[in-house]
Structures are given as C-alpha cells and as structure tokens.
Write a protein that holds these residues in place. Structure first.
Motif, PDB file in Angstrom:
ATOM      1  N   PHE A 144     -26.489 -30.195  29.190  1.00 32.45           N
ATOM      2  CA  PHE A 144     -26.313 -30.525  27.772  1.00 32.45           C
ATOM      3  C   PHE A 144     -25.180 -31.520  27.587  1.00 32.45           C
ATOM      4  N   VAL A 145     -24.053 -31.295  28.304  1.00 32.26           N
ATOM      5  CA  VAL A 145     -22.895 -32.186  28.137  1.00 32.26           C
ATOM      6  C   VAL A 145     -23.253 -33.612  28.544  1.00 32.26           C
ATOM      7  N   GLU A 148     -25.414 -35.343  26.050  1.00 40.56           N
ATOM      8  CA  GLU A 148     -24.676 -35.865  24.896  1.00 40.56           C
ATOM      9  C   GLU A 148     -23.857 -37.100  25.281  1.00 40.56           C
ATOM     10  N   ILE A 152     -24.254 -40.544  23.178  1.00 42.12           N
ATOM     11  CA  ILE A 152     -23.186 -41.250  22.471  1.00 42.12           C
ATOM     12  C   ILE A 152     -23.020 -42.661  23.032  1.00 42.12           C
ATOM     13  N   MET A 175     -29.171 -42.059  16.695  1.00 40.58           N
ATOM     14  CA  MET A 175     -28.161 -40.996  16.802  1.00 40.58           C
ATOM     15  C   MET A 175     -28.675 -39.702  16.182  1.00 40.58           C
ATOM     16  N   THR A 179     -29.101 -36.492  18.503  1.00 39.43           N
ATOM     17  CA  THR A 179     -28.259 -35.323  18.239  1.00 39.43           C
ATOM     18  C   THR A 179     -29.114 -34.096  17.972  1.00 39.43           C
ATOM     19  N   LEU A 183     -29.136 -30.714  20.100  1.00 41.45           N
ATOM     20  CA  LEU A 183     -28.841 -29.392  19.532  1.00 41.45           C
ATOM     21  C   LEU A 183     -29.961 -28.403  19.837  1.00 41.45           C
TER      22      LEU A 183
END
Lengths: 509, 115
Positions: A144-145, A148, A152, A175, A179, A183
């Motif tokens: 997940f990290v 992201e 970004i 974005m 996002t 999530l």
C-alpha cells in the motif's frame, strides 16, 4: 550482492531526495548524480533478476534481521518485513528498470532548465523507486505504501506543466482515482489484518480459507488495482494523464500501470491462489479487458490531440493484458491458460517498448513544433526523419504487425482467447485492425505531405533513447522464442505452480 | 458497543463517497477524499483496540498486567495519516493552480474534469 533487492529500492529513493540539494550546489553535479543513481539502480535490479533466473527460486530479503537471508519466521509467526522476488517479480522489475532508465536518459535533453528540470528528474526517480518497491515487496502494508508513493509521484509528474491549463486538471482527476483505489486497497489490508493478524503475503496466503470477509477483501483489492490500472469503467483518468504528462513520465506511467497488472496477478494467483481462484473472477477480468480494448480503440479513432491518441492506444494494450490474465484464470490448469498468461506477460514488455516509443516521439514532436494537434501538423517527415521512422515502427508494433514484437505476444493472446471464447478473440483482432488504421492515419497526417515549416531535429540523446526501444521492438519480434523461454516461461511458472515455492521461500519448510 | 467503531468508520467512508458524487467544487472533492481517509484510519485504529490493554513498553508495564496491545495497527495508521496529508496537500496545490488558470473551482465548468 546480498543486499541488492533493498538497494534497488533505496538507491533511487535516496537519489530522488538528494537531487534538489545537489542542484543548489551545481547543475553539473546534479546531472552526474542522476546518471550515477540510474546506473547503480540498473546494476542492483539486474543483479536481482540474474540471481532469481539463475537459481530458479524466489529471492527473499528480510529487513531488520541479523542476517538478510534469515527466514522471516521465529516460531512460525512472521514479525519482520520481507522483500520477495520470484521470477514474475524479476521480470516486472526488468520492465520497470527499462522504463525508468530510458525515461531518465531521454529527460536529460528533453526537460528544460527553466521549467523545473531538477524537480522533474527528482520525481521521476521517486516514481521509479516506488514501482520497484511495489514489485519487490512481500508485505501487504508496504505494498500500500509503495502504491501511494507511485500515485503521488505520478500525479505530480502528470501536472508537471503547471503553466498550461490542462495538465493540472488531468493530474487532479488522476489523483482522485488513484487515492480512491489506494484507500480500497487499504481497507482490504485492514480486513485481512483484522482477520488473520498478519500482513506477510506468504503467511496470509497460507491462512486464507475463503470466508465472506476474504471475498470482500479480494473484491476491494481487485477494484482498487483495476482503478489504478485504468480499466473500463475506471478509465477516464488514463487518457488525460498519459496525454498531458511529459513524454519521459508517460513511459514510466505505462510501467506503473503494468505494475498494477502485476499486483493483480500476485493477488489472484499467490495471495488468494489457494482458496479463491475461481473461473468467475477470470471471466470478469477477461470481459473488462475486452471492453477496455474496444472502448479505447474506438475513442482513439476520433482524437485530434496526438498525445491523447497514443494514450488511448496505451489503454487498449492494457485491455489485451487484462484479457490474457482473465483467460489465464478461467483456464488455469489447461494448456491454453498457460499460453494466455505467456502472451499477456510477454505483451507487457512489448507494450512498454511500442507505446513508450510512440510517447517519446510525441514528446519530440511537441518539443520541435510546440503543438500536437493533428490538424495543424503535416510534412514533418522531411526534417524529422528518425522520428518518422520510429513512429511508424511503434504504430505497426502496437497494431501487432509481423515480424514486430507486438505480433509475437498478441498472437499468443488471440490463439488462447479463441479457445476460451471466439467472440472475445474476434473483438480483440478487430480492435487491432482498427488500431492499425489509427496509427497509419496519424503517421500520414503528421509526417507525410508537403513541407510546411522548418523544425530542428531532436538532440542525439533523445534519439538514442528512442533507438533503444526501437531495437527492442525489432529484436523481440524476430527472436521471440529466445525471450519467452528465458524470461516469460519462468514468470508464468511462478504464477501457475510457484505458489508453493513462494510460500516455502518465505516461511521455510 | 462491539461493532460500533466499524459502523461509524464505514458511515464516514460512505459520507465521503457521497461528497465525491454530489459535489462539484474541487476543494469539497478534496474534503470528501479526506473524510474517506479518516474513516479508513478509524477502521484501522479500532481493529487494534484491545479492551484493558496497555502500551507495549515492557519497562513501563505495571505489575500484574494482563494484555498488551500489538502496535502494528497504530503504526499502519500513522503511516496512512502521513500519506493522506501528502495526498491532500498535492490535491489542494492542483486546485490552486487550476483556479489561477480558469478562475473557477467548479469541476462542471472545467472541460477536462467532465465525465
């Protein structure tokens, strides 16, 4: 080289954040630093791939353990973060390395100093690190990290041209989708953690039994990853993003999208491979893929903006990969399921080469002419000789014309899809023919005709970056068997039969 | 009590989605995303809640303690909060740039964002 897996992620990450500091001191030092980081990342990434392909076993690297090769479990319960690279991960790693290296090399002469070259290069390195992390990680939360991080960095690159009105809008839209997708993945990670107290993919895979919550988690993961990949019906961001991003970012974005497909394979075959592999999911993915191909190709026909035209081409190729993955799930255990996965996985690197080449040519045209409107372009073939050749090569490879690489992988996809469902195969072939028409029409409009203006040819560095991809297109088209045997087949074996060895490599025993 | 925190967090997620669907203002869209993020974070925190549990620091543990909390969900939530901050900051930055170009924050009036 024991530490190669973690260094392949850490080096570009450090490089990205140190780059703006070095740029304050000296621009020459910054360029040398970026080149050094790129070379080091390539060396570590290739070292990982060589180790995996040579040994035939997944490579496990444990972070925070007394010895990096120490098994993650103490008393059977994994407490540390692991990086796991199997043949599929190594293969996807090679694609990411290729995209990042070509993009960086191209950007040296493509980006303009006054337009924020430092930040562009920095973000490109960050995106590169994110994709490599996404591919190498063996831990669901780190997954997940890194997802992201790529989101970004990718959105910042899409909105790179802030002085034009459209890029920031495309970036905002992307974005929101990225996002939301991220999530959904996070909720699913939370559900799996709450149920099994673990985040390690191998350990979870052992425990998952197929309860209602597992099915919910699988659905959320698939939804999030398909959003990230830009499949219909969550495809609206993709053409804007690819079309407005600077060329060197567009090619890395293609690799980023493919990393989502890689994650899809990892989730379906490794994480839920024991309990929930059902033909229903396969049909869902295959039909979404076919609709994606069809919608994207039809939209490509009506585009005036050259960047968006190529972008729809890129989305359509993603559909082919989804189609192949879906057929692979439907026919898991049968011969043509394996062929479908071979085609889909081989198509990843072919897609990167052909679509990437087209994006780089579009970038060169934008740099030379200042416009990518099909109606205002024409007769560029008189001056941009190399670019016109590269564009034609890329367009033909994209449409799957023999003997180029697109044909080698698409043929495997057609052949296997036909056995699963002739209708899907017919749609796929028809879309390719349409794509050929789109590519040839665009080529005709941009490069042929009377000479209308004087433009300067691209700098040599950009031509070399395009040339690398062109060589790959031709070589992979002429000798597909060599690459399928050495790289694609091990990756397919890692999906189909490799779950046991993946689990054994991480958990021991 | 039982499942109450999960219900509340999912209500937050639902409210965020509602905002994304019904609102057109870019700032409100960003707020919608933030609300969903907070809902998910609350979900993660409540997953890690242990009734009567204490912080997992052995040197500070009172004598006769029964349960320690496994700190992973808290660590995950902290990471997710940081990521959420970066996302929100980037989205707001783009909203500012878009406003400078178009003079409006209404997504309906901005061509690119339709559909």
């Amino acid at each position: 080289m024991v530490h190669a897996p973690v260094l392949a992620i850490a080096v570009p990450l450090l490089g990205a954040f140190a780059l703006p500091l070095l740029a304050r001191l000296n621009r020459r030092a910054r360029d040398l630093w970026a080149a050094g980081i790129a070379v080091a990342t390539l060396v570590f990434g290739i070292a990982v791939a060589v180790q995996v392909f040579a040994s035939g076993r997944p490579l496990v690297y444990t972070l925070g353990a007394p010895s990096p090769t120490a098994s993650v479990t103490e008393g059977g319960f994994p407490i540390r973060i692991v990086l796991v690279v199997d043949a599929l991960g190594a293969y996807m790693g090679i694609i990411a390395l290729l995209a990042g290296a070509v993009g960086l090399f191209y950007s040296f002469q493509y980006l303009v100093e006054e337009e924020g070259k430092t930040l562009g290069t920095s973000l490109l390195l960050l995106l590169w690190a994110g994709i490599l992390g996404l591919v190498y990680t063996g831990d669901l939360f780190n997954f997940f990290v890194f997802l992201e991080i790529t989101s970004i960095a990718a959105c910042a690159l899409i909105g790179y041209r802030v002085w034009e009105p459209r890029p920031p809008e495309a970036a905002f839209k992307t974005m929101v989708m990225y996002t939301l997708g991220g999530l959904l993945v996070l909720v699913s990670v939370g559900i799996l953690y709450g149920e099994y107290d673990a985040l390690n993919i191998a350990y979870l895979s052992k425990l998952i039994t197929g309860t209602l919550l597992d099915k919910l988690a699988l659905g959320l993961l698939l939804g999030g990853l398909l959003m990230k990949a830009g499949a219909v019906p969550a495809h609206m961001w993709a053409p804007d993003a690819y079309g407005e991003a600077p060329a060197m970012a567009a090619i890395v974005l293609v690799a980023n999208t493919q990393a989502a497909i890689y994650a899809l394979l990892r989730v379906v075959f490794t994480l839920f491979g024991g309990a929930l592999a059902s033909p229903g999911i396969g049909w869902l993915i295959a039909s979404l893929g076919t609709v994606t191909v069809l919608v994207a190709v039809l939209m490509a026909v009506v585009q005036r903006h050259l960047g968006r035209l190529v972008a729809y081409g890129a989305v359509s190729q993603l559909g082919y990969m989804l189609l192949a993955v879906g057929v692979g799930v439907v026919a898991a255990g049968k011969g043509f399921g394996e062929v479908a996965l071979k085609g889909g996985i081989f198509h990843m690197i072919n897609d990167l080469a052909s679509v990437g080449l087209l994006f780089l040519v579009v970038g060169a045209i934008r740099r030379a002419v200042g416009s990518v409107d099909l109606l205002s372009l024409g007769g560029l073939g008189h001056t941009l000789r190399w670019e016109s050749g590269f564009f034609l090569l890329g367009a033909l490879a994209l449409a799957g014309i023999p003997p180029l690489n697109g044909f080698a992988s698409k043929f495997l996809i057609y052949e296997s899809t036909f056995k699963a469902s002739p209708i899907l195969a017919a749609v796929a072939v028809l879309s390719s023919i349409l794509l050929l028409g789109v590519g040839v029409r665009a080529f005709h409009g941009i490069f042929l005709g009377p000479k209308t203006r004087d433009v300067a040819s691209s700098p040599r560095g950009m031509l070399v970056a395009m040339g690398v991809l062109a060589v790959i297109i031709v070589v992979f088209g002429l000798f597909p068997g060599f690459f399928i045997e050495r790289m694609v087949s091990p990756a397919v074996q890692a999906i189909l039969g490799g779950r046991a060895s993946y689990l054994a490599a991480v958990l021991g025993g | 009590m039982g499942n109450m925190p999960f219900v509340v967090s999912m209500i937050l997620v639902g409210l965020g989605f509602l905002a994304l669907i019904t609102r057109r203002n870019l700032i409100k869209l960003t707020i919608g995303i933030s609300v969903i993020e907070m809902g998910v974070n609350l979900f993660l925190v409540s997953l890690g809640y242990v009734k009567g549990g204490i912080a997992p620091i052995y040197t500070y543990a009172p004598p006769g303690f029964k349960e320690m909390v496994f700190p992973t969900p808290q660590a995950l939530t902290l990471t997710a909060i940081v990521i959420g901050l970066a996302t929100t900051a980037l989205m707001l930055a783009f909203a500012v740039v878009i406003y400078r170009h178009r003079g409006t924050l209404d997504a309906g009036k901005i061509r690119e964002l339709k559909g």
